[in-house]
Design a protein around this motif. Structure first.
Motif, short mmCIF file in Angstrom:
data_model
loop_
_atom_site.label_atom_id
_atom_site.label_comp_id
_atom_site.label_asym_id
_atom_site.label_seq_id
_atom_site.Cartn_x
_atom_site.Cartn_y
_atom_site.Cartn_z
N PHE A 74 7.53 1.29 35.42
CA PHE A 74 8.75 0.68 34.89
C PHE A 74 8.97 -0.70 35.49
CE2 PHE A 74 10.56 2.75 38.62
CZ PHE A 74 11.59 1.93 39.03
N ASP A 76 10.92 -3.44 37.18
CA ASP A 76 11.98 -3.49 38.18
C ASP A 76 12.56 -4.89 38.23
OD1 ASP A 76 13.68 -3.10 40.29
OD2 ASP A 76 12.12 -3.11 41.81
N VAL A 84 17.09 2.29 41.99
CA VAL A 84 16.38 2.61 40.75
C VAL A 84 17.40 2.69 39.63
CG1 VAL A 84 14.93 4.31 39.58
CG2 VAL A 84 14.60 3.84 42.02
N ALA A 88 15.73 4.51 34.38
CA ALA A 88 14.44 4.94 34.95
C ALA A 88 14.52 6.40 35.39
CB ALA A 88 14.04 4.04 36.11
N THR A 106 5.68 4.28 38.86
CA THR A 106 5.46 3.11 39.69
C THR A 106 6.38 2.01 39.18
OG1 THR A 106 3.15 3.69 40.00
CG2 THR A 106 3.74 1.40 40.41
N ARG A 107 6.90 1.21 40.09
CA ARG A 107 7.73 0.07 39.69
C ARG A 107 6.96 -1.21 39.91
NH1 ARG A 107 12.54 0.29 44.04
NH2 ARG A 107 13.51 0.81 42.13
N CYS A 133 15.29 -3.30 30.35
CA CYS A 133 14.39 -2.30 30.90
C CYS A 133 13.11 -2.28 30.09
CB CYS A 133 15.03 -0.91 30.89
SG CYS A 133 15.48 -0.36 29.25
#
Length: 142
Positions: A74, A76, A84, A88, A106-107, A133
């Motif tokens: 995702f 960030d 977060v 997410a 994982t960001r 996002c």
């Protein structure tokens, strides 16, 4: 009409999902994602569709990679390691429910995310005005 299929899964989206190969990625983007970075074919969903609703529809038919320790990435934009976004958390829960297993995510910051997204097989764009996002889903084997 197919039974038990989300109405969000249009013919164009189902065709795009069907043409993907194992290991290919799908990028799901919401409002605020930089338009100029989208170079892959785009499937637009209706204006009022949320990221969560799109993820639920996609993940109901889209298998996530089981070999990849983190099949979801995702974007960030918060920049805070312990902050977060709610979306997410929601997408992580939807993925875990769809896969019947815990799905690690994982960001990534904007630049590395856009680099990975540029190699996606398809981009799905939602029209809701939720916070910015974006997610990458790596396809697995059925």
């Amino acid at each position: 009409m197919l039974k038990n299929l989300s109405p969000l899964l249009s013919g164009a989206l189902l065709s795009a999902l069907d043409s993907m190969q194992d290991g290919d990625t799908l990028t799901l983007v919401g409002s605020g994602y930089p338009e100029e970075s989208l170079t892959t074919p785009i499937v637009h969903l209706e204006e009022d569709v949320t990221t969560e609703a799109a993820a639920e529809a996609i993940l109901s038919v889209f298998p996530l990679d089981t070999a990849d320790p983190s099949p979801i990435v995702f974007l960030d934009l918060a920049g805070e390691p312990y902050d977060v976004p709610d979306v997410a958390f929601a997408v992580n829960g939807i993925a875990s429910d769809a896969e019947l297993r815990r799905i690690p995510m994982t960001r990534l910051d904007l630049e590395p995310f856009v680099e990975l997204a540029s190699r996606s097989a398809v981009v799905v764009r939602v029209g809701s005005d939720a916070p910015p996002c974006a997610f990458l889903f790596r396809r697995g084997i059925l």
